[in-house]
Scaffold this active site. Structure first.
Site, mmCIF file in Angstrom:
data_model
loop_
_atom_site.group_PDB
_atom_site.id
_atom_site.type_symbol
_atom_site.label_atom_id
_atom_site.label_comp_id
_atom_site.label_asym_id
_atom_site.label_seq_id
_atom_site.Cartn_x
_atom_site.Cartn_y
_atom_site.Cartn_z
ATOM 1 N N PRO A 70 0.842 -1.191 0.000
ATOM 2 C CG PRO A 70 -0.021 -1.037 2.170
ATOM 3 C CD PRO A 70 0.726 -1.961 1.242
ATOM 4 C CG HIS A 71 2.027 2.848 -3.246
ATOM 5 N ND1 HIS A 71 1.803 1.525 -3.567
ATOM 6 C CD2 HIS A 71 1.774 3.540 -4.370
ATOM 7 C CE1 HIS A 71 1.422 1.433 -4.837
ATOM 8 N NE2 HIS A 71 1.391 2.638 -5.338
#
Length: 159
Positions: A70-71
């Site tokens: 996740p970013h």
């Protein structure tokens, strides 16, 4: 090996390595990650969560082999920040291979860090593409052992 390739150690430190984060749902996992990052960075957890959720709506960051990255981009962040968590139990993350996720790399970047953000993602993907490294990450008994695998992986891959 050129010095332009980013290493995990450039944005991941020992305190940002978690060994037994509770699983739960994908949503609760993202919330936990946002809370941890917010504490470390002095940022608003809600803002971080919103950025991560927005990115997930474009497509799952569950890239397969039990790994998720996740970013998001966060206003006011001075540098790229990474956090790694091995989950206590795998989470259904809607990954591309439908495999539950148990290894998570959170990556947060300043909005203008386009190239640096991509280099950081590349550093994570280099490590997570290596099946032997993934097995070592899953098998590491302690945070020290896990840190050695994560922060030592770059040297091995560069050889």
């Amino acid at each position: 090996m050129t010095s332009s390739a980013m290493q995990l150690a450039d944005f991941l430190d020992f305190d940002a390595i978690k060994t037994a984060l509770p699983g739960g749902s994908k949503r609760s996992l993202l919330q936990q990650l946002a809370n941890l990052a917010a504490q470390r960075l002095g940022q608003d957890a809600g803002v971080i969560l919103a950025s991560l959720t927005e990115r997930e709506q474009l497509g799952s960051t569950g890239f397969g082999q039990g790994v998720a990255i996740p970013h998001g981009k966060i206003e006011g962040l001075g540098r790229i920040y990474g956090l790694f968590a091995r989950l206590a139990e795998p989470v259904d993350y809607k990954s591309i291979d439908a495999r539950p996720v148990d290894l998570v790399f959170l990556l947060l970047s300043p909005p203008d860090a386009g190239a640096e953000h991509l280099k950081a993602l590349a550093a994570v993907s280099r490590v997570t593409r290596n099946m032997a490294t993934l097995e070592k990450m899953r098998g590491a008994r302690s945070r020290d052992a896990l840190a050695a695998v994560l922060l030592g992986a770059d040297e091995r891959d560069a050889a």
